[in-house]
Motif scaffolding. Structure first.
Motif, PDB file in Angstrom:
ATOM      1  N   ALA A   1      11.502  11.167   1.502  1.00 45.74           N
ATOM      2  CA  ALA A   1      11.143   9.858   2.057  1.00 45.74           C
ATOM      3  C   ALA A   1       9.635   9.622   2.015  1.00 45.74           C
ATOM      4  O   ALA A   1       9.183   8.487   1.861  1.00 45.74           O
ATOM      5  CB  ALA A   1      11.658   9.735   3.490  1.00 45.74           C
ATOM      6  N   SER A   2       8.840  10.682   2.113  1.00 41.62           N
ATOM      7  CA  SER A   2       7.381  10.533   2.096  1.00 41.62           C
ATOM      8  C   SER A   2       6.832  10.296   0.694  1.00 41.62           C
ATOM      9  O   SER A   2       5.699   9.879   0.533  1.00 41.62           O
ATOM     10  CB  SER A   2       6.724  11.787   2.673  1.00 41.62           C
ATOM     11  N   GLY A   3       7.633  10.608  -0.330  1.00 39.11           N
ATOM     12  CA  GLY A   3       7.182  10.452  -1.712  1.00 39.11           C
ATOM     13  C   GLY A   3       6.945  11.772  -2.423  1.00 39.11           C
ATOM     14  O   GLY A   3       6.710  11.803  -3.626  1.00 39.11           O
ATOM     15  N   LEU A   4       7.001  12.898  -1.702  1.00 40.60           N
ATOM     16  CA  LEU A   4       6.879  14.213  -2.332  1.00 40.60           C
ATOM     17  C   LEU A   4       8.048  14.398  -3.292  1.00 40.60           C
ATOM     18  O   LEU A   4       9.177  14.016  -2.992  1.00 40.60           O
ATOM     19  CB  LEU A   4       6.926  15.316  -1.269  1.00 40.60           C
ATOM     20  N   GLN A   5       7.764  14.984  -4.451  1.00 41.80           N
ATOM     21  CA  GLN A   5       8.819  15.325  -5.393  1.00 41.80           C
ATOM     22  C   GLN A   5       8.818  16.834  -5.578  1.00 41.80           C
ATOM     23  O   GLN A   5       7.754  17.455  -5.629  1.00 41.80           O
ATOM     24  CB  GLN A   5       8.607  14.634  -6.739  1.00 41.80           C
ATOM     25  N   TYR A   6      10.015  17.416  -5.637  1.00 47.21           N
ATOM     26  CA  TYR A   6      10.105  18.849  -5.870  1.00 47.21           C
ATOM     27  C   TYR A   6      11.332  19.173  -6.709  1.00 47.21           C
ATOM     28  O   TYR A   6      12.280  18.402  -6.785  1.00 47.21           O
ATOM     29  CB  TYR A   6      10.127  19.644  -4.552  1.00 47.21           C
ATOM     30  N   LYS A   7      11.253  20.346  -7.324  1.00 45.93           N
ATOM     31  CA  LYS A   7      12.370  20.851  -8.111  1.00 45.93           C
ATOM     32  C   LYS A   7      12.513  22.328  -7.775  1.00 45.93           C
ATOM     33  O   LYS A   7      11.531  23.072  -7.775  1.00 45.93           O
ATOM     34  CB  LYS A   7      12.097  20.676  -9.608  1.00 45.93           C
TER      35      LYS A   7
ATOM     36  N   LEU B   1       6.227  21.479  -7.103  1.00 47.58           N
ATOM     37  CA  LEU B   1       5.940  20.317  -6.260  1.00 47.58           C
ATOM     38  C   LEU B   1       5.071  19.332  -7.024  1.00 47.58           C
ATOM     39  O   LEU B   1       4.122  19.738  -7.690  1.00 47.58           O
ATOM     40  CB  LEU B   1       5.173  20.749  -4.993  1.00 47.58           C
ATOM     41  N   TRP B   2       5.393  18.050  -6.909  1.00 46.64           N
ATOM     42  CA  TRP B   2       4.538  16.977  -7.412  1.00 46.64           C
ATOM     43  C   TRP B   2       4.092  16.209  -6.171  1.00 46.64           C
ATOM     44  O   TRP B   2       4.909  15.543  -5.519  1.00 46.64           O
ATOM     45  CB  TRP B   2       5.295  16.060  -8.365  1.00 46.64           C
ATOM     46  N   ILE B   3       2.825  16.340  -5.845  1.00 44.23           N
ATOM     47  CA  ILE B   3       2.297  15.748  -4.620  1.00 44.23           C
ATOM     48  C   ILE B   3       1.573  14.458  -4.973  1.00 44.23           C
ATOM     49  O   ILE B   3       0.549  14.486  -5.668  1.00 44.23           O
ATOM     50  CB  ILE B   3       1.353  16.737  -3.907  1.00 44.23           C
ATOM     51  N   PRO B   4       2.075  13.314  -4.496  1.00 49.90           N
ATOM     52  CA  PRO B   4       1.404  12.046  -4.784  1.00 49.90           C
ATOM     53  C   PRO B   4       0.049  11.987  -4.062  1.00 49.90           C
ATOM     54  O   PRO B   4      -0.167  12.712  -3.075  1.00 49.90           O
ATOM     55  CB  PRO B   4       2.372  10.992  -4.259  1.00 49.90           C
TER      56      PRO B   4
ATOM     57  N   SER C   1      -0.510   6.101 -14.804  1.00 48.11           N
ATOM     58  CA  SER C   1      -0.919   5.950 -13.402  1.00 48.11           C
ATOM     59  C   SER C   1      -0.041   6.869 -12.560  1.00 48.11           C
ATOM     60  O   SER C   1       1.074   7.209 -12.957  1.00 48.11           O
ATOM     61  CB  SER C   1      -0.752   4.499 -12.965  1.00 48.11           C
ATOM     62  N   PRO C   2      -0.535   7.285 -11.377  1.00 51.38           N
ATOM     63  CA  PRO C   2       0.299   8.134 -10.524  1.00 51.38           C
ATOM     64  C   PRO C   2       1.666   7.511 -10.233  1.00 51.38           C
ATOM     65  O   PRO C   2       2.684   8.190 -10.297  1.00 51.38           O
ATOM     66  CB  PRO C   2      -0.532   8.281  -9.246  1.00 51.38           C
ATOM     67  N   ALA C   3       1.693   6.220  -9.955  1.00 50.70           N
ATOM     68  CA  ALA C   3       2.955   5.559  -9.625  1.00 50.70           C
ATOM     69  C   ALA C   3       3.920   5.583 -10.811  1.00 50.70           C
ATOM     70  O   ALA C   3       5.115   5.870 -10.637  1.00 50.70           O
ATOM     71  CB  ALA C   3       2.704   4.129  -9.172  1.00 50.70           C
ATOM     72  N   SER C   4       3.428   5.304 -12.017  1.00 51.85           N
ATOM     73  CA  SER C   4       4.330   5.292 -13.178  1.00 51.85           C
ATOM     74  C   SER C   4       4.790   6.703 -13.518  1.00 51.85           C
ATOM     75  O   SER C   4       5.952   6.911 -13.873  1.00 51.85           O
ATOM     76  CB  SER C   4       3.681   4.613 -14.379  1.00 51.85           C
TER      77      SER C   4
ATOM     78  N   ASN D   1       9.130  10.640 -13.397  1.00 54.90           N
ATOM     79  CA  ASN D   1       9.486  12.012 -13.021  1.00 54.90           C
ATOM     80  C   ASN D   1      10.699  12.046 -12.095  1.00 54.90           C
ATOM     81  O   ASN D   1      11.508  12.974 -12.156  1.00 54.90           O
ATOM     82  CB  ASN D   1       8.289  12.706 -12.362  1.00 54.90           C
ATOM     83  N   ALA D   2      10.836  11.033 -11.240  1.00 52.71           N
ATOM     84  CA  ALA D   2      11.958  10.985 -10.287  1.00 52.71           C
ATOM     85  C   ALA D   2      13.304  10.936 -11.006  1.00 52.71           C
ATOM     86  O   ALA D   2      14.321  11.341 -10.441  1.00 52.71           O
ATOM     87  CB  ALA D   2      11.811   9.779  -9.365  1.00 52.71           C
ATOM     88  N   ARG D   3      13.320  10.471 -12.251  1.00 50.09           N
ATOM     89  CA  ARG D   3      14.568  10.371 -13.014  1.00 50.09           C
ATOM     90  C   ARG D   3      14.911  11.659 -13.764  1.00 50.09           C
ATOM     91  O   ARG D   3      15.977  11.759 -14.360  1.00 50.09           O
ATOM     92  CB  ARG D   3      14.477   9.208 -14.001  1.00 50.09           C
ATOM     93  N   GLU D   4      13.997  12.640 -13.733  1.00 44.53           N
ATOM     94  CA  GLU D   4      14.242  13.899 -14.440  1.00 44.53           C
ATOM     95  C   GLU D   4      15.299  14.719 -13.707  1.00 44.53           C
ATOM     96  O   GLU D   4      15.415  14.653 -12.483  1.00 44.53           O
ATOM     97  CB  GLU D   4      12.945  14.710 -14.567  1.00 44.53           C
ATOM     98  N   ALA D   5      16.042  15.507 -14.443  1.00 43.27           N
ATOM     99  CA  ALA D   5      17.120  16.323 -13.875  1.00 43.27           C
ATOM    100  C   ALA D   5      16.566  17.326 -12.858  1.00 43.27           C
ATOM    101  O   ALA D   5      15.595  18.021 -13.137  1.00 43.27           O
ATOM    102  CB  ALA D   5      17.849  17.074 -14.981  1.00 43.27           C
ATOM    103  N   GLY D   6      17.187  17.382 -11.690  1.00 43.89           N
ATOM    104  CA  GLY D   6      16.829  18.354 -10.672  1.00 43.89           C
ATOM    105  C   GLY D   6      15.679  17.977  -9.773  1.00 43.89           C
ATOM    106  O   GLY D   6      15.377  18.688  -8.825  1.00 43.89           O
TER     107      GLY D   6
END
Length: 188
Positions: free
Chosen positions: A62-68, A130-133, A44-47, A52-57
């Motif tokens: 705050a909005s939920g966007l993830q980037y490296k 970028l990982w865009i939820p 699922s997107p949430a899982s 992914n949030a625990r991956e290095a870098g």
């Protein structure tokens, strides 16, 4: 008191080995079936995003966007009122490419919110993943090859950016230059 003796036949040579081979074969078959049943099943997107949030870098905003940051850039960051010249590749979590362009101009306030936020984190020459939820992408709507509630993955290179006012001035200058002298007629 009497004891009754039950005649036991001796175990045939190799029977114990065949028994353990059979148990191992059943265990392998069960493992193979479990693996085959999980193949093609996306998290699922949430899982996915939680993992992914625990991956290095990987940084989560705050909005939920993830980037490296794949490559640092230099200089100031663009703002929402700028136009960015970018190269990008957009994929789904399963690796399917839905869009790709090595160099295109785009207004930062004219793209999905997650892409806009990611661009504003970058500097010229920077390359980010970028990982865009879904809530910062297309949400519950399907958009062409992008299914509803999809996490969008972009590799983005920020070539350059300019303010919309600078671009308008450049366009006006070009129009004035083109309008100032009439173009020669072909063949004369």
């Amino acid at each position: 008191m009497s004891t009754t003796a039950v005649p036991l036949r001796p175990i045939a040579r190799g029977s114990l080995t065949r028994l353990w081979i059979g148990v191992a074969a059943v265990a392998l078959a069960a493992g193979g079936l479990a693996w085959a049943g999980q193949r093609g099943v996306e998290p699922s997107p949430a899982s996915f995003l939680a993992h992914n949030a625990r991956e290095a870098g990987v940084v989560t905003t705050a909005s939920g966007l993830q980037y490296k940051v794949l490559q640092d850039g230099a200089g100031p960051n663009p703002t929402s009122s700028d136009v960015a010249l970018v190269g990008y590749k957009g994929t789904l979590l399963d690796g399917t490419t839905f869009d790709e362009n090595p160099q295109t101009a785009m207004p930062i306030d004219g793209v999905v919110p997650g892409f806009s936020e990611g661009l504003q984190k970058m500097k010229k020459g920077g390359k980010y993943r970028l990982w865009i939820p879904p809530q910062l992408g297309y949400g519950e709507q399907a958009a062409g090859p992008i299914p509803a509630n999809a996490v969008l993955v972009f590799d983005v290179l920020l070539h350059d950016f300019k303010s919309k006012a600078d671009i308008m001035r450049m366009q006006q200058m070009m129009q004035q230059q083109q309008g100032g002298a009439p173009a020669p007629m072909p063949g004369r």
